[in-house]
Design an enzyme around this catalytic site. Sequence first.
Site, PDB file in Angstrom:
ATOM      1  N   LYS A  60       6.858  21.622  26.680  1.00 15.21           N
ATOM      2  CA  LYS A  60       5.846  20.640  26.262  1.00 15.21           C
ATOM      3  C   LYS A  60       4.617  20.741  27.152  1.00 15.21           C
ATOM      4  CE  LYS A  60       3.860  17.231  24.091  1.00 15.21           C
ATOM      5  NZ  LYS A  60       4.441  15.903  23.877  1.00 15.21           N
ATOM      6  N   LYS A  73      -2.744  12.398  31.426  1.00  9.82           N
ATOM      7  CA  LYS A  73      -1.403  12.289  32.023  1.00  9.82           C
ATOM      8  C   LYS A  73      -0.614  13.566  31.825  1.00  9.82           C
ATOM      9  CE  LYS A  73       1.877  10.879  29.691  1.00  9.82           C
ATOM     10  NZ  LYS A  73       3.056  11.435  28.933  1.00  9.82           N
TER      11      LYS A  73
END
Length: 277
Positions: free
Chosen positions: A156, A224
Amino acid sequence: MARHLLRGGHQLALYARRPETLQPFLDEDVQTFKSPAEVAAVSDVVVLMVTATRDVEELLFSDTGVVAGAQPGTLVIDMSTISPEATSTFAVRLAAKQLAMLDAPVSGGSHGAKQATLTIMVGGHKNVFERAQPVFSCLGTNIIHVGDHGAGQVVKACHQLLLLVTAEGVAESLALAQNCGVDPGAAHQVMMSGIASSRVLDLFGSRMVARQFDAGIPVRLYRKDLQIVLDLAKESGAKVPGGILTMDHLSHLASEGHEGTDLSVIITALEQSLARE
């Protein structure tokens, strides 16, 4: 995603940190609880999807967390996007309590979640992955086991690096076209028909051209995710110069009050830079 599980024949026990999140389910045949521990106590499989690494740790290991209520053999699936290193540590801590874990972050955005067409990248033991297939099959169409604990989060991170550096390239290209007196919409149309075409160019480039910065996943979440990438690169010794440059622009946008704005607003950082020069 919860609705797809319900439609898939699964019985649901729900907990949300914000009570309003559960409002749409009040008329559904589901149970709602006041803590993750209460959910875990009545569940064979516990699925988490929250924002940050610290959120996952709290939901798992606090006094009212999953571990406090789960029975041995319970499967924990974390579908958040968090630190790969922390994920591996969480898996060890859960295994000590006889709880299995998979890290299974997703790609596809809100559209993929609504249409049950998410891509799901899964880390953990293969036999546990196979056990989780009835859950994953309700949520996505591209479900790939990528390795051991933490591997889902690594993939990811790599995915987000590619997405964000590509978005940076789209912004640079369209800003350059405009700075040279060429219609960015025409430039976008050409690039979409050439070898540079991509889903990132299509989605975010269209929003940049239309100046539609109020839709989609906000800058703060991509920032983030990119910090996870930079931390992972530092730990592994990899070089990610494109990621570092993109982070500079995302940090600038955040300082300008754009943390809640769609990623496509990154083009304004390029335009401001060109204007200063």
